[in-house]
Design a protein around this motif. Structure first.
Motif, mmCIF file in Angstrom:
data_model
loop_
_atom_site.group_PDB
_atom_site.id
_atom_site.type_symbol
_atom_site.label_atom_id
_atom_site.label_comp_id
_atom_site.label_asym_id
_atom_site.label_seq_id
_atom_site.Cartn_x
_atom_site.Cartn_y
_atom_site.Cartn_z
ATOM 1 N N ARG A 211 6.280 -8.341 -0.994
ATOM 2 C CA ARG A 211 5.712 -8.729 -2.291
ATOM 3 C C ARG A 211 4.186 -8.794 -2.245
ATOM 4 O O ARG A 211 3.523 -8.608 -3.268
ATOM 5 N N ILE A 212 3.636 -9.080 -1.065
ATOM 6 C CA ILE A 212 2.198 -9.293 -0.945
ATOM 7 C C ILE A 212 1.451 -8.029 -0.543
ATOM 8 O O ILE A 212 0.439 -7.666 -1.143
ATOM 9 N N LEU A 213 1.952 -7.322 0.492
ATOM 10 C CA LEU A 213 1.233 -6.173 1.036
ATOM 11 C C LEU A 213 1.299 -4.984 0.075
ATOM 12 O O LEU A 213 2.384 -4.498 -0.246
ATOM 13 N N PRO A 214 0.165 -4.467 -0.373
ATOM 14 C CA PRO A 214 0.196 -3.288 -1.258
ATOM 15 C C PRO A 214 0.721 -2.079 -0.488
ATOM 16 O O PRO A 214 0.270 -1.785 0.617
ATOM 17 N N HIS A 215 1.693 -1.350 -1.068
ATOM 18 C CA HIS A 215 2.230 -0.167 -0.410
ATOM 19 C C HIS A 215 2.943 0.712 -1.428
ATOM 20 O O HIS A 215 3.298 0.269 -2.520
ATOM 21 N N LEU A 216 3.149 1.971 -1.025
ATOM 22 C CA LEU A 216 3.801 2.947 -1.895
ATOM 23 C C LEU A 216 4.710 3.810 -1.033
ATOM 24 O O LEU A 216 4.278 4.368 -0.026
ATOM 25 N N HIS A 217 5.969 3.921 -1.440
ATOM 26 C CA HIS A 217 6.907 4.723 -0.673
ATOM 27 C C HIS A 217 6.733 6.206 -0.989
ATOM 28 O O HIS A 217 6.428 6.572 -2.125
ATOM 29 N N PRO A 218 6.913 7.084 0.014
ATOM 30 C CA PRO A 218 6.753 8.519 -0.201
ATOM 31 C C PRO A 218 7.637 9.026 -1.334
ATOM 32 O O PRO A 218 8.778 8.608 -1.502
ATOM 33 N N GLY A 219 7.063 9.926 -2.130
ATOM 34 C CA GLY A 219 7.820 10.540 -3.219
ATOM 35 C C GLY A 219 7.753 9.789 -4.529
ATOM 36 O O GLY A 219 8.286 10.255 -5.537
ATOM 37 N N LEU A 220 7.109 8.615 -4.536
ATOM 38 C CA LEU A 220 7.029 7.821 -5.762
ATOM 39 C C LEU A 220 5.649 7.936 -6.397
ATOM 40 O O LEU A 220 4.658 8.217 -5.722
ATOM 41 N N ALA A 221 5.592 7.684 -7.705
ATOM 42 C CA ALA A 221 4.322 7.720 -8.428
ATOM 43 C C ALA A 221 3.535 6.447 -8.176
ATOM 44 O O ALA A 221 4.087 5.413 -7.785
ATOM 45 N N MET A 222 2.225 6.509 -8.403
ATOM 46 C CA MET A 222 1.363 5.345 -8.175
ATOM 47 C C MET A 222 1.796 4.151 -9.021
ATOM 48 O O MET A 222 1.580 3.001 -8.644
ATOM 49 N N SER A 223 2.411 4.426 -10.173
ATOM 50 C CA SER A 223 2.868 3.340 -11.034
ATOM 51 C C SER A 223 3.990 2.530 -10.392
ATOM 52 O O SER A 223 4.305 1.435 -10.841
ATOM 53 N N GLN A 224 4.611 3.075 -9.353
ATOM 54 C CA GLN A 224 5.726 2.407 -8.676
ATOM 55 C C GLN A 224 5.305 1.725 -7.378
ATOM 56 O O GLN A 224 6.154 1.316 -6.593
ATOM 57 N N ARG A 225 4.003 1.583 -7.155
ATOM 58 C CA ARG A 225 3.541 0.892 -5.955
ATOM 59 C C ARG A 225 3.932 -0.575 -6.005
ATOM 60 O O ARG A 225 4.102 -1.150 -7.079
ATOM 61 N N GLU A 226 4.067 -1.164 -4.841
ATOM 62 C CA GLU A 226 4.522 -2.545 -4.728
ATOM 63 C C GLU A 226 3.433 -3.412 -4.105
ATOM 64 O O GLU A 226 2.449 -2.922 -3.570
ATOM 65 N N GLY A 227 3.653 -4.735 -4.148
ATOM 66 C CA GLY A 227 2.672 -5.669 -3.602
ATOM 67 C C GLY A 227 1.632 -6.052 -4.629
ATOM 68 O O GLY A 227 1.734 -5.709 -5.812
ATOM 69 N N ILE A 228 0.612 -6.760 -4.167
ATOM 70 C CA ILE A 228 -0.437 -7.202 -5.081
ATOM 71 C C ILE A 228 -1.227 -6.000 -5.591
ATOM 72 O O ILE A 228 -1.312 -4.970 -4.927
#
Length: 271
Positions: A97-114
Motif C-alpha cells: 500500500r505504501i511503496l509506489p510500484h507498477l506491475h509489468p503490462g499495466l498502464a500508469m493509471s493502475q500503479r499502486e502505493g502512494i
C-alpha cells in the motif's frame, strides 16, 4: 553432505546464498542483451514455475520447520504458525500500500502505493523489488535458524531454499528488463535496472539472519512470518501476472505444479 559448512558463520552463509539469488536475477535480466522481446507464453510459464517454487518453499522450508521448532520450544504450534504467517501477510500488504510500484503490462493509471511522480521504469523495478524482500528474508532466516541447533533446521534445507529462490528469480529478472527495453531504454540500462531489483535480497537476507541470531526465541514466528510474506507475493502478484493471458492458463497451471515439485524435491533431498 554439508558438514564442512557447519563451521561457517550463518550470517556469512546467508550473504553468500542471497548473492547467488541476486545473481540469478541478474542472469534473467541479462537476456535483454540477446533479445528485445521474450515469448509471452514462455514468460507466463516461467512465472507460473516461480509461483510453484515459492508455494512449496513456504511450506517445506519455512512453515513446517517453524511448527517443529515451536513445539520443541514449548509453544502452542498452531498458534505460533498462524500468528507468524498472518503477520507476514499483513506486513507485505502494508508495504504494498505504501511503496509506489507498477506491475509489468499495466498502464500508469493502475500503479499502486502512494502517489508519486516517479518514472514508469522506476515503478516497474520497484514492483519486482517488492517480490524480493520476503525471498531474501526467508533465506536469511533459514540460515539463522541453523545456528539455533534445532533438529528441524539444517544447512541442506537452507541451501535448498536458496537454490529454489534462485531458480524462480531468473524469470523475475527477465520480467523487469524486457518491458524496460520495449519502452525504449538501452540494453545496458534495462539490464542494470533489472538486476538492481534483486539487490534487496542480500540486504534482507543478512538482516533476517542477524535478527534471528539475536532473538532466537521468536525464530518459529520468523520462519512462519517469511512464509506468509511469500504466499502474499504469490497470490497477489505472481499468479495474476502469469495468468493475465487466458490462453496460457493451462500451461501456467502445469508450470506451477512443476515448480512446486522441483522445490519439494530439493528440500526433501537436501534437507
Amino acid at each position: 553432505m554439508f558438514g564442512f559448512l557447519q563451521h561457517v558463520h550463518p550470517v556469512f552463509l546467508a550473504l553468500l546464498a542471497t548473492l547467488f539469488t541476486w545473481a540469478m536475477t541478474a542472469a534473467g535480466a541479462g537476456l535483454v542483451f540477446m533479445h528485445r522481446e521474450i515469448n509471452q507464453r514462455l514468460l507466463d510459464g516461467l512465472l507460473g514455475f516461480a509461483a510453484g517454487v515459492m508455494i512449496a518453499a513456504s511450506f517445506w522450508s519455512l512453515l513446517a520447520p517453524g511448527i517443529e521448532m515451536a513445539e520443541a520450544l514449548g509453544h502452542t504450534p498452531w498458534l505460533t504458525a498462524a500468528v507468524g504467517f498472518m503477520a507476514g501477510g499483513v506486513f507485505m500488504r502494508l508495504i504494498d500500500r505504501i511503496l509506489p510500484h507498477l506491475h509489468p503490462g499495466l498502464a500508469m493509471s493502475q500503479r499502486e502505493g502512494i502517489k508519486t511522480s516517479w518514472q514508469r521504469s522506476t515503478l516497474l523495478v520497484l514492483a519486482i523489488t517488492l517480490h524480493n524482500i520476503p525471498e531474501g528474508l526467508a533465506v536469511g532466516v533459514a540460515f539463522g535458524a541453523v545456528a539455533a541447533d534445532l533438529p528441524s533446521a539444517s544447512i541442506g534445507g537452507a541451501m535448498a531454499l536458496a537454490i529454489g529462490i534462485g531458480l524462480q528469480n531468473f524469470p523475475e529478472g527477465t520480467a523487469v528488463s524486457m518491458p524496460l527495453r520495449r519502452e525504449g531504454l538501452s540494453r545496458r540500462k534495462s539490464f542494470f535496472l533489472g538486476q538492481a531489483s534483486g539487490l534487496v535480497e542480500p540486504i534482507a537476507g543478512v538482516l533476517g539472519a542477524l535478527f534471528v541470531l539475536k532473538m532466537q526465541p521468536i525464530l518459529p514466528y520468523a520462519l512462519c512470518f517469511a512464509a506468509g510474506a511469500m504466499i502474499f507475493v504469490v497470490v497477489e502478484e505472481l499468479i495474476p501476472e502469469s495468468q493475465r493471458n487466458t490462453k496460457h492458463i493451462d500451461l501456467v497451471t502445469m508450470a506451477t505444479l512443476s515448480g512446486f515439485a522441483t522445490m519439494m524435491i530439493l528440500d526433501v533431498a537436501l534437507g
